[in-house]
Motif scaffolding. Structure first.
Motif, short mmCIF file in Angstrom:
data_model
loop_
_atom_site.label_atom_id
_atom_site.label_comp_id
_atom_site.label_asym_id
_atom_site.label_seq_id
_atom_site.Cartn_x
_atom_site.Cartn_y
_atom_site.Cartn_z
N THR A 6 -105.36 -19.16 8.91
CA THR A 6 -105.70 -20.56 9.09
C THR A 6 -104.44 -21.34 9.45
OG1 THR A 6 -106.82 -22.48 8.09
CG2 THR A 6 -105.36 -21.21 6.67
N GLY A 7 -104.62 -22.44 10.14
CA GLY A 7 -103.50 -23.33 10.46
C GLY A 7 -103.48 -24.52 9.52
N TYR A 8 -102.28 -25.03 9.24
CA TYR A 8 -102.20 -26.19 8.33
C TYR A 8 -101.21 -27.24 8.81
CZ TYR A 8 -98.13 -23.64 6.47
OH TYR A 8 -96.93 -22.96 6.34
N PHE A 9 -100.61 -27.06 9.99
CA PHE A 9 -99.72 -28.08 10.54
C PHE A 9 -99.64 -27.91 12.04
CE2 PHE A 9 -95.54 -29.12 12.27
CZ PHE A 9 -95.45 -30.47 11.96
N SER A 10 -99.65 -29.04 12.76
CA SER A 10 -99.52 -29.00 14.21
C SER A 10 -98.96 -30.33 14.68
CB SER A 10 -100.88 -28.74 14.86
OG SER A 10 -100.79 -28.77 16.27
N SER A 11 -97.97 -30.29 15.57
CA SER A 11 -97.35 -31.51 16.06
C SER A 11 -96.65 -31.25 17.39
CB SER A 11 -96.35 -32.07 15.04
OG SER A 11 -95.64 -33.18 15.57
N GLN A 12 -96.63 -32.26 18.25
CA GLN A 12 -95.88 -32.18 19.50
C GLN A 12 -94.54 -32.90 19.38
OE1 GLN A 12 -98.39 -33.55 22.72
NE2 GLN A 12 -99.37 -31.55 22.90
N THR A 13 -94.26 -33.47 18.21
CA THR A 13 -93.00 -34.19 18.03
C THR A 13 -92.16 -33.67 16.87
OG1 THR A 13 -94.12 -35.86 16.65
CG2 THR A 13 -93.95 -36.30 19.02
N ILE A 14 -92.79 -33.12 15.86
CA ILE A 14 -92.08 -32.64 14.67
C ILE A 14 -92.05 -31.11 14.70
CG2 ILE A 14 -92.03 -32.62 12.15
CD1 ILE A 14 -93.61 -35.24 12.23
N HIS A 15 -90.90 -30.52 14.41
CA HIS A 15 -90.81 -29.06 14.38
C HIS A 15 -89.66 -28.66 13.48
CE1 HIS A 15 -87.21 -28.97 16.97
NE2 HIS A 15 -87.76 -30.02 17.57
N SER A 28 -96.10 -29.49 28.18
CA SER A 28 -95.89 -29.98 26.81
C SER A 28 -95.87 -28.81 25.83
CB SER A 28 -96.98 -30.97 26.42
OG SER A 28 -98.24 -30.33 26.41
N ARG A 29 -95.31 -29.05 24.66
CA ARG A 29 -95.12 -27.98 23.68
C ARG A 29 -95.62 -28.43 22.32
NH1 ARG A 29 -89.59 -24.50 22.88
NH2 ARG A 29 -89.72 -24.09 20.65
N THR A 30 -96.39 -27.58 21.68
CA THR A 30 -96.91 -27.86 20.35
C THR A 30 -96.25 -26.91 19.35
OG1 THR A 30 -99.05 -28.63 21.17
CG2 THR A 30 -98.97 -27.91 18.88
N SER A 31 -95.76 -27.47 18.26
CA SER A 31 -95.22 -26.67 17.16
C SER A 31 -96.26 -26.63 16.04
CB SER A 31 -93.92 -27.30 16.64
OG SER A 31 -92.96 -27.38 17.67
N THR A 216 -111.18 -21.29 -0.26
CA THR A 216 -109.76 -20.96 -0.28
C THR A 216 -109.00 -21.71 0.79
OG1 THR A 216 -110.37 -18.74 -1.07
CG2 THR A 216 -108.10 -19.06 -0.36
N CYS A 217 -109.11 -21.31 2.04
CA CYS A 217 -108.28 -21.88 3.11
C CYS A 217 -108.50 -23.37 3.25
CB CYS A 217 -108.57 -21.18 4.43
SG CYS A 217 -107.99 -19.45 4.46
N ASN A 218 -109.76 -23.83 3.35
CA ASN A 218 -110.00 -25.25 3.51
C ASN A 218 -109.50 -26.06 2.33
OD1 ASN A 218 -111.22 -24.60 5.90
ND2 ASN A 218 -113.31 -24.86 5.19
N THR A 219 -109.66 -25.51 1.13
CA THR A 219 -109.19 -26.20 -0.07
C THR A 219 -107.68 -26.32 -0.08
OG1 THR A 219 -111.09 -25.40 -1.33
CG2 THR A 219 -109.19 -26.18 -2.59
N LEU A 220 -106.99 -25.24 0.25
CA LEU A 220 -105.53 -25.27 0.26
C LEU A 220 -104.99 -26.22 1.32
CD1 LEU A 220 -104.71 -21.47 -0.21
CD2 LEU A 220 -104.45 -23.28 -1.90
N VAL A 221 -105.62 -26.22 2.50
CA VAL A 221 -105.17 -27.10 3.57
C VAL A 221 -105.37 -28.56 3.19
CG1 VAL A 221 -105.63 -27.83 5.94
CG2 VAL A 221 -105.44 -25.41 5.39
N ARG A 222 -106.54 -28.87 2.58
CA ARG A 222 -106.79 -30.26 2.18
C ARG A 222 -105.77 -30.70 1.13
NH1 ARG A 222 -112.34 -28.71 2.52
NH2 ARG A 222 -112.37 -28.27 0.28
N ARG A 223 -105.45 -29.84 0.18
CA ARG A 223 -104.49 -30.20 -0.86
C ARG A 223 -103.09 -30.38 -0.27
NH1 ARG A 223 -106.38 -26.18 -5.86
NH2 ARG A 223 -108.25 -27.36 -6.39
N ASP A 224 -102.74 -29.52 0.70
CA ASP A 224 -101.43 -29.64 1.31
C ASP A 224 -101.32 -30.93 2.11
OD1 ASP A 224 -98.84 -28.24 2.02
OD2 ASP A 224 -99.63 -28.63 4.02
N SER A 225 -102.43 -31.36 2.70
CA SER A 225 -102.41 -32.59 3.49
C SER A 225 -102.24 -33.82 2.60
CB SER A 225 -103.69 -32.70 4.31
OG SER A 225 -103.85 -31.60 5.17
#
Length: 225
Positions: A6-15, A28-31, A216-225
């Motif tokens: 699962t993915g939990y972070f995506s940005s075109q400006t922060i890396h 363009s580039r996505t990190s 699992t994955c959705n719960t962890l991602v929501r908590r990390d956000s």
């Protein structure tokens, strides 16, 4: 034990130095960051036991992005070090039902139930069709009076996964859940020999994989956000 990426972070400006990167057609580039999630679960138990996820990060000295396959290798080595004698039956989606990953699971003493799809595993389903012509495919139905559902199975043991890995033999299960308003269908492969006695339990074990996303994955991602 279910595994899923699962993915939990995506940005075109922060890396950062550990970011994975994707370059788009417009230049363009996505990190982004991903992880391989894992959890111990049982079909009859709502709660799951999440295990330490394995991050997918840019490895030192490499130019390529990390991926689920390499993350799974690292994860399985660590789990076997932590729990050398614990027995696991691993369930994953159809993206993991390829020979190198299955061989990695078996090398660590793990059993498996992995999803497959006819359009993506052409050789496998051709082998199933050939086995049916030879009378090797077993059909079985189970009626659930409490829910009104009909569970229909077709299974065959000991067929090659594909032409490139004919020595890797798998057991194939096709399943239909038939209700009054809709029919659900799924297929999977397993290294556990299938019979009328265990096919229903194997199906429920494979379907328990869906808990890896919801609990699992959705719960962890929501908590990390």
């Amino acid at each position: 034990m279910a595994l899923d990426g699962t993915g939990y972070f995506s940005s075109q400006t922060i890396h950062c130095a550990s970011c994975l990167h994707k370059v788009h057609r417009n230049g363009s580039r996505t990190s982004y960051h991903q992880m391989l999630g894992a959890a111990i679960m049982h079909p009859d138990v709502r709660e799951v036991i999440p295990l330490m996820p394995e991050p997918m990060v840019k490895q030192d000295g490499t130019a390529k992005n990390d991926g689920e396959r390499n993350a799974a290798k690292r994860f399985l080595v660590t789990r076997r070090q932590d729990h050398p004698h614990l027995k696991f039956l691993v369930t994953e989606d159809r993206l993991r039902s390829h020979a190198p990953h299955i061989e990695t699971l078996h090398a660590h003493g793990l059993h498996d139930i992995l999803g497959v799809k006819e359009g993506e595993h052409t050789s496998l389903f051709q082998q199933v069709q050939a086995a049916e012509h030879r009378g090797r495919v077993t059909s079985y139905e189970r009626h659930d009076r409490a829910t009104g559902l009909v569970h229909r199975f077709r299974f065959v043991n000991d067929v090659p996964l594909n032409e490139s890995h004919a020595a890797l033999r798998v057991n194939v299960i096709a399943y239909w859940e038939m209700g009054a308003e809709r029919v659900q269908h799924l297929s999977g492969v397993t290294d556990v020999r299938v019979s009328q006695r265990n096919v229903y339990h194997l199906m429920r074990g494979g379907r328990a994989r869906w808990k890896i996303a919801n609990e699992t994955c959705n719960t962890l991602v929501r908590r990390d956000s």
